[in-house]
Write a protein that holds these residues in place. Structure first.
Motif, PDB file in Angstrom:
ATOM      1  N   ARG D  98       0.856  -1.108   0.182  1.00  0.00           N
ATOM      2  CA  ARG D  98       0.031   0.082   0.146  1.00  0.00           C
ATOM      3  C   ARG D  98       0.911   1.196   0.123  1.00  0.00           C
ATOM      4  O   ARG D  98       0.661   2.365  -0.661  1.00  0.00           O
ATOM      5  CB  ARG D  98      -1.140  -0.033   1.280  1.00  0.00           C
ATOM      6  CG  ARG D  98      -1.893   1.217   1.223  1.00  0.00           C
ATOM      7  CD  ARG D  98      -2.886   1.005   2.353  1.00  0.00           C
ATOM      8  NE  ARG D  98      -3.724  -0.371   2.566  1.00  0.00           N
ATOM      9  CZ  ARG D  98      -3.643  -1.127   3.461  1.00  0.00           C
ATOM     10  NH1 ARG D  98      -2.692  -0.948   4.533  1.00  0.00           N
ATOM     11  NH2 ARG D  98      -4.140  -2.153   3.489  1.00  0.00           N
ATOM     12  N   ALA D 101       2.440   1.674  -3.560  1.00  0.00           N
ATOM     13  CA  ALA D 101       1.469   2.134  -4.415  1.00  0.00           C
ATOM     14  C   ALA D 101       1.469   3.699  -4.190  1.00  0.00           C
ATOM     15  O   ALA D 101       1.424   4.538  -5.346  1.00  0.00           O
ATOM     16  CB  ALA D 101       0.101   1.544  -4.140  1.00  0.00           C
ATOM     17  N   ALA D 102       1.237   4.102  -3.085  1.00  0.00           N
ATOM     18  CA  ALA D 102       1.263   5.816  -2.868  1.00  0.00           C
ATOM     19  C   ALA D 102       2.459   6.629  -3.235  1.00  0.00           C
ATOM     20  O   ALA D 102       2.343   7.448  -3.958  1.00  0.00           O
ATOM     21  CB  ALA D 102       0.869   5.988  -1.487  1.00  0.00           C
ATOM     22  N   HIS D 104       4.723   5.490  -5.576  1.00  0.00           N
ATOM     23  CA  HIS D 104       4.952   5.377  -6.904  1.00  0.00           C
ATOM     24  C   HIS D 104       3.717   6.671  -7.602  1.00  0.00           C
ATOM     25  O   HIS D 104       4.039   7.195  -8.508  1.00  0.00           O
ATOM     26  CB  HIS D 104       4.628   4.106  -7.512  1.00  0.00           C
ATOM     27  CG  HIS D 104       5.826   3.176  -7.353  1.00  0.00           C
ATOM     28  ND1 HIS D 104       6.172   2.745  -6.056  1.00  0.00           N
ATOM     29  CD2 HIS D 104       6.539   2.746  -8.174  1.00  0.00           C
ATOM     30  CE1 HIS D 104       7.198   1.963  -6.211  1.00  0.00           C
ATOM     31  NE2 HIS D 104       7.464   1.864  -7.484  1.00  0.00           N
ATOM     32  N   GLU D 105       2.546   6.560  -7.118  1.00  0.00           N
ATOM     33  CA  GLU D 105       1.719   7.600  -7.619  1.00  0.00           C
ATOM     34  C   GLU D 105       2.397   8.941  -7.576  1.00  0.00           C
ATOM     35  O   GLU D 105       2.269   9.580  -8.514  1.00  0.00           O
ATOM     36  CB  GLU D 105       0.315   7.676  -6.926  1.00  0.00           C
ATOM     37  CG  GLU D 105      -0.892   8.337  -7.319  1.00  0.00           C
ATOM     38  CD  GLU D 105      -1.916   7.976  -7.053  1.00  0.00           C
ATOM     39  OE1 GLU D 105      -2.434   7.022  -6.352  1.00  0.00           O
ATOM     40  OE2 GLU D 105      -3.093   8.442  -7.802  1.00  0.00           O
ATOM     41  N   ARG D 106       2.830   9.212  -6.509  1.00  0.00           N
ATOM     42  CA  ARG D 106       3.598  10.567  -6.371  1.00  0.00           C
ATOM     43  C   ARG D 106       4.617  10.727  -7.422  1.00  0.00           C
ATOM     44  O   ARG D 106       4.781  11.841  -7.901  1.00  0.00           O
ATOM     45  CB  ARG D 106       4.042  10.835  -4.941  1.00  0.00           C
ATOM     46  CG  ARG D 106       2.790  11.079  -3.792  1.00  0.00           C
ATOM     47  CD  ARG D 106       3.463  11.911  -2.794  1.00  0.00           C
ATOM     48  NE  ARG D 106       4.288  10.853  -1.636  1.00  0.00           N
ATOM     49  CZ  ARG D 106       3.772   9.933  -0.981  1.00  0.00           C
ATOM     50  NH1 ARG D 106       2.292   9.793  -0.713  1.00  0.00           N
ATOM     51  NH2 ARG D 106       4.631   9.454  -0.425  1.00  0.00           N
ATOM     52  N   GLY D 108       4.795   9.505 -10.326  1.00  0.00           N
ATOM     53  CA  GLY D 108       4.347   9.318 -11.548  1.00  0.00           C
ATOM     54  C   GLY D 108       4.798   7.853 -12.320  1.00  0.00           C
ATOM     55  O   GLY D 108       5.037   7.891 -13.437  1.00  0.00           O
ATOM     56  N   ALA D 110       3.918   4.198 -12.749  1.00  0.00           N
ATOM     57  CA  ALA D 110       2.899   3.085 -12.455  1.00  0.00           C
ATOM     58  C   ALA D 110       3.147   1.892 -11.609  1.00  0.00           C
ATOM     59  O   ALA D 110       4.312   1.275 -11.935  1.00  0.00           O
ATOM     60  CB  ALA D 110       2.182   2.415 -13.978  1.00  0.00           C
ATOM     61  N   TYR D 111       2.440   1.608 -10.679  1.00  0.00           N
ATOM     62  CA  TYR D 111       2.714   0.517  -9.842  1.00  0.00           C
ATOM     63  C   TYR D 111       1.852  -0.781 -10.012  1.00  0.00           C
ATOM     64  O   TYR D 111       0.616  -0.842  -9.620  1.00  0.00           O
ATOM     65  CB  TYR D 111       2.844   0.924  -8.393  1.00  0.00           C
ATOM     66  CG  TYR D 111       3.401  -0.056  -7.470  1.00  0.00           C
ATOM     67  CD1 TYR D 111       4.746  -0.129  -7.193  1.00  0.00           C
ATOM     68  CD2 TYR D 111       2.544  -0.818  -6.501  1.00  0.00           C
ATOM     69  CE1 TYR D 111       5.017  -1.321  -6.249  1.00  0.00           C
ATOM     70  CE2 TYR D 111       2.906  -2.002  -5.673  1.00  0.00           C
ATOM     71  CZ  TYR D 111       4.213  -2.075  -5.592  1.00  0.00           C
ATOM     72  OH  TYR D 111       4.918  -2.945  -4.606  1.00  0.00           O
ATOM     73  N   GLY D 134      -3.570  -3.486 -10.087  1.00  0.00           N
ATOM     74  CA  GLY D 134      -3.029  -2.107 -10.321  1.00  0.00           C
ATOM     75  C   GLY D 134      -3.812  -1.686 -11.537  1.00  0.00           C
ATOM     76  O   GLY D 134      -4.901  -2.037 -12.050  1.00  0.00           O
ATOM     77  N   ASP D 135      -3.319  -0.153 -11.651  1.00  0.00           N
ATOM     78  CA  ASP D 135      -4.045   0.621 -12.882  1.00  0.00           C
ATOM     79  C   ASP D 135      -4.487  -0.462 -14.219  1.00  0.00           C
ATOM     80  O   ASP D 135      -3.286  -1.057 -14.599  1.00  0.00           O
ATOM     81  CB  ASP D 135      -3.259   1.749 -13.308  1.00  0.00           C
ATOM     82  CG  ASP D 135      -3.688   2.393 -14.217  1.00  0.00           C
ATOM     83  OD1 ASP D 135      -4.723   3.160 -14.270  1.00  0.00           O
ATOM     84  OD2 ASP D 135      -3.259   2.529 -15.421  1.00  0.00           O
ATOM     85  N   ALA D 138      -1.791   0.292 -16.992  1.00  0.00           N
ATOM     86  CA  ALA D 138      -0.640   0.136 -16.737  1.00  0.00           C
ATOM     87  C   ALA D 138      -0.693  -1.537 -17.072  1.00  0.00           C
ATOM     88  O   ALA D 138       0.411  -2.289 -17.218  1.00  0.00           O
ATOM     89  CB  ALA D 138      -0.123   0.280 -15.411  1.00  0.00           C
TER      90      ALA D 138
END
Lengths: 289, 289, 289, 289
Positions: D98, D101-102, D104-106, D108, D110-111, D134-135, D138
Motif C-alpha cells: 500500500r 503504491a502511494a 509511486h503515484e506521487r 508518476g 505506474a505500480y 493495479g491501474d 498499466a
C-alpha cells in the motif's frame, strides 16, 4: 452418624480420618484390599455392600469407571441395607453424575454430588473446599459430614451434576494457570530472565493465590516428583471438561490447547509426574533442554 | 531530586503526584497540551526538552510510537540539558527497549527500564509493583524515585529490556487468566450454573489473588465500562509478547489463542471496553446473547 | 454372490444398487422401516438376521451406536445363518472397529473394515474410493463386492481398524481444507477481495483437487443447503479422530481448532447445513454479517 | 520491450530468462554482486538506477526490507530515468504494498503488484500463476511481460496491495495443507499405518492437487533437503498474513497454530530445510524419533 466410606486412596483415607475425628462411626472398604491401608478408628468391612449402608455412604473413587463398577454394576442400589444418602465426592463426568442422580432417585437413595478442591495434604487438615449440590433436605442431613471433611461447603443448588460441572471448571482454570506460567517462564528464559525470578514476582503480587504459589514453586524449581496430583489425572479432567462443554455447545479454545499439550507431555514420558510438569512442554518446544 | 515527568495520562499523573508528595521538584510535560491536566505541586513546562532534564527524567507514554516520537525523533538525547538518568516506565516492546538502551548509552544518559504492574487507582496510592532493570549504579540513584512511586521495586539485573520482557510476561498471564475465567463461566452457564457463582467460589479460594478478584468481579457482573485498562491495549501487549517470543524462538499457544480472541472482541465492537470484556467472546461463541 | 445389505440411508442405497447392477443377489434391511426406500432389484427382508446371512453381509450405518445396536446387541453374530464375511463400511471409531474385529473372530465371521471416501452422488456412480483392511483371504473373497461398489480399493493390510484410522485421517484433512478456505476467504474479504475470486484462483491452480473444488464452490456461493454431508457428522468425525489420536498419544492442534469451530457452528444453528458452512465461523468472527 | 530486472535469486533469474526468451531487451542487477549469476542474453548493469529504467522495471526481492532498501531508500523513484512501470513481484506485506503504491503515484510511476504462485522450477518453464493488480492501463502495458513469465495471469482489480493479500492467503492455505498432512501422518503412524501409504492414497484421490502431491511426497519420504522453499520463508509469510489479518480485524486460528508450530520447527533446527519439514513437529510431539 453411622457412615460407610468407599475408596481408600490417599484422599479417601484423609477424609475418612476427618469423619472419625469428628466422632462419626465409620466403616471403610476399598476395591483392591491390598492397597487398602488402615484408617485409625474406622472399621474395615469385607464387602462394598457393608460399606454402602447406614445413615450415609461416602464414595471417593478414581474415575467414572471405578464409581460405575462399584455402585451400579455392583448392584449396591438394590441392596436391602442401602443407605439413606450417598455423598459422591469423586471427580467424575457430568454425564455420569446425571445418570447416577436418576438411578439413585429410582432406588430411593438421596444423591449428593460433593467434589472437592484441594490436595491430599489439605484434606488431611480438614481444610478442603467442598462443592455440593443435590436435594436440599439431603444436603442438610449431610451437613455434619461435610463440616467434618472441609473448611467450607459451597452449595450449588438442587441439581447434583452441577457440582461436578463446577469442579471441572475449576480444574480447567487450574491447568490453564499452569500452562500460562509455563509459557511465561519459557518466554522469560528466552530473554535471559530466570523463570524462577519471574514466577517469584508474579505469584507474590498479581497472582498471589494458592494455585499459582503451589504450582509456580514446582515450575520454578523444575521439580515434579513426587506428584501431588499427577499429570495423567489432569489430562483426564480436561477430557471430561471438553466432553461436558461439547454436550452443551460451548467451545473452549484454552481447554483444547491444554488437551494437545497434555497429550504431548504424556507422550514425552511425564504422565506420572506432577501436573506442574505441563510447563516442560513450553520449555522443550523452545529448544531448551 | 529535580525530576522531569513526560506523559500525563491517568497513570502518569498518578506517578507524578507521588513524586511531588515525596518532596521531589517535578516539572511535567504532555504531548497534547489540551489533554494535559494539572498535577498539583508540579510545574508545567512548555517543551519536552525542558522536562527531559535535571537529575532524572521519567517517561510514561502510551506505546512504542509515542516514546520513539518524543525521545528519539524529538532529538532529546542530543539536548545539552539532557538528564543524568532516564526512568522509562512505559509498556513497550522488548525490541524498542533494547534500541533505547543502546541509544542512551551513546548519549551518555543512564537508561533504566521500569514498567509497572497495577491499575491507575493503585498508582494513585503509590502501591504499584515496579520491575526495574539497568545499570546498578543508576538503579541506586533512581531508588528514591522508585520508592516514591511504588510499594515495591523488583530488580531484574543490569539489562534494561529484561524488565520489559517481565512486564509482557505478566500481562500475558493476566489476559490468560481472563480468558480462562471467560471460558469457565461460559461452560458453567451451559450447565445451568451462574458464571457469577462459579467465579465467586474460585476467586475466593484457589484463585484468591488481585487479578482474579478484580477481573472476575467484572465478568461476574458482565460490566465492562468504564474501562480500567482497555481491551485494545491488552491486545497490543499480547502482540508485543508474541513478537518478543518469536524473536527468541518461543512458541506460546495460549498467547496465540488470546490474539485471535482479542481480534474477534475488537471486531465485535469491544475494543474500548475493559479488558475483562474478552470474556464475552466465549459467551457469544456458545450462542448466549 | 448372495449378499445382505444393512443400512439404507442415501449412501447405503447407492451401494446396494451397485451390487444389484453387478449381478449379485441382494437382500436389504433398514432399522427404521419407514425410512427404508426400495432398492430396485433388491429383496427387502423383515429382520436384520435375514440380511446378516449369505456369502457376505455389508453394513453402512450412521455411527458407532447404530452399528453396535444392530450387530452386537442384536445378537447377529450368534445367529445360525450368520454370513461368512462382514464388510463393515460405516465411518466408526477405531476403538469400536477393534472390538468388532475381536468379536467377529470369536464368532468365526471374517471382518473386513471398508470405509469409503466420496459423497452419495459419487457412490451412485460406483466411483468411490474404498479403504479396506482385514484378513487377506477374506479381502480376496470380498473383491467382487468391492469392485462393484467403488472405482478403486486401497488395501491397508490385515488389521481391520487401520482402515478406520485412515478414513478418519482423510476426513480430518478434508475438514482442515474447509477451515483453511474459510479463514482465507475471510482474510481476502477483509482486504476487499471477493472470497469467491480468491477460491476460484486457488482451487483451479495449487489446490485443484476434488475436495477443494467441491467445498470451495459452496463457500464461494455461500450456499450450504441442501447438505451433501452435514456439519454435525463432520463434527462427529473430528471427535472420533481426536479420541483415536489421544489413544495413541498424538496431539493434533488443527483437529482441536476444528473441534472448537464446529461446536461454535452448531451453537450458531448450522449443524444441519453442509459441512462447508464451517467457513461461516471465520466470516462471523471478523464481524461480517 | 526495454526492461530492467532487479533481484537475481533463483526465482529472479528464471523470470529474467523468460523475458529474454520472449524477445525483450533485459538489463539485470543484483544487490550483492557476488551472488549475481549471469542470465544468458541479459545485460548486467552496475547500478540499481540503471536497471530501474526503460519501459518497465521488474523487481523480485526477498522481503520487505530488501525492496524498501533498494527502491525507497535507494531513491530510485526520484531518478530522472525512472521507468514508466514498476512490476513488483516479490512476496511482501500488504502494508508495504500500500505504501509503495502511494509513493509511486506521487512519483508518476505506474505500480503493478504481481506476486506469483509456483516454485523456481515452475518459473523456469514460464508456467507460474501470476496474481496481478493495479491501474488497468498499466496492467495492459505489462501484458507482454506477464505473458512471458507465467502460464496465466489472474487479475485482481485496480488496487495493487490486493494482489499481495491474495498471495498471502494462498501461502497460508499451502502451509495449512502441510500441517494437516503432518498431523494426519502422525496420527496414521500412531495406528500402525505408514504415513507414506496414507498420503499416497489421499494425494491421489481427494487431494490430488499440485500442493498436496508436491509437499506430500516430501513428507512421505521424510526428505527435506535441498529446500524448494525454506521453512523460515514460510514462517515469514504466515507472519505477514497474521499482521495483514489483524489490520482488518480477521482472526485466523489455523494461522496462529501454524505460527506456533513454525517457531518450534525453527527452534528445533529446521529453519533452513524445506517448508514440508513442518510435518516433523507433529511427529516429534507424538514421541516419534
Amino acid at each position: 452418624m453411622d457412615v460407610g466410606f468407599i475408596g481408600l486412596g490417599r484422599m479417601g483415607r484423609a477424609l475418612a480420618a476427618c469423619l472419625v475425628r469428628a466422632g462419626h462411626t465409620v466403616r471403610v472398604w476399598n476395591r483392591s484390599p491390598e492397597a487398602a491401608q488402615a484408617v485409625a478408628g474406622a472399621r474395615p468391612v469385607p464387602t462394598a455392600a457393608e460399606a454402602f449402608a447406614g445413615d450415609a455412604a461416602v464414595t471417593m473413587l478414581a474415575d467414572d469407571a471405578a464409581l460405575r463398577a462399584v455402585i451400579v454394576e455392583g448392584g449396591l442400589l438394590d441392596a436391602p441395607d442401602r443407605p439413606g444418602l450417598h455423598l459422591s465426592m469423586s471427580t467424575i463426568s457430568v454425564a455420569l453424575a446425571r445418570d447416577l442422580a436418576a438411578i439413585h432417585e429410582r432406588a430411593g437413595v438421596a444423591y449428593i454430588a460433593a467434589p472437592v478442591f484441594g490436595r491430599p495434604d489439605v484434606a488431611e487438615k480438614g481444610a478442603l473446599n467442598i462443592v455440593a449440590a443435590g436435594d436440599p433436605g439431603a444436603l442438610g442431613r449431610a451437613g455434619p459430614l461435610l463440616d467434618a471433611m472441609g473448611a467450607k461447603t459451597w452449595p450449588f443448588g438442587p441439581v447434583p451434576e452441577r457440582a461436578n460441572a463446577v469442579k471441572l471448571a475449576g480444574n480447567f482454570m487450574l491447568v490453564s494457570a499452569i500452562e500460562a506460567m509455563g509459557e511465561a517462564a519459557a518466554f522469560a528464559e528466552g530473554h535471559g530472565v530466570a523463570g524462577a525470578d519471574l514466577l517469584d514476582l508474579l505469584t507474590n503480587t498479581l497472582f498471589a493465590s494458592p494455585v499459582y504459589k503451589g504450582y509456580g514453586a514446582s515450575i520454578a524449581a523444575d521439580r515434579y516428583e513426587p506428584p501431588g496430583f499427577n499429570l495423567r489425572l489432569g489430562a483426564k479432567d480436561i477430557r471430561l471438561a471438553l466432553a461436558a462443554a461439547e454436550a452443551v455447545g460451548v467451545p473452549m479454545p484454552f481447554a483444547s490447547a491444554l488437551r494437545d499439550n497434555l497429550i504431548e507431555a504424556i507422550a514425552m514420558g511425564d504422565g506420572d509426574k506432577d501436573l506442574a510438569a505441563l510447563a516442560r512442554v513450553a520449555a522443550r518446544r523452545s529448544g531448551r533442554p
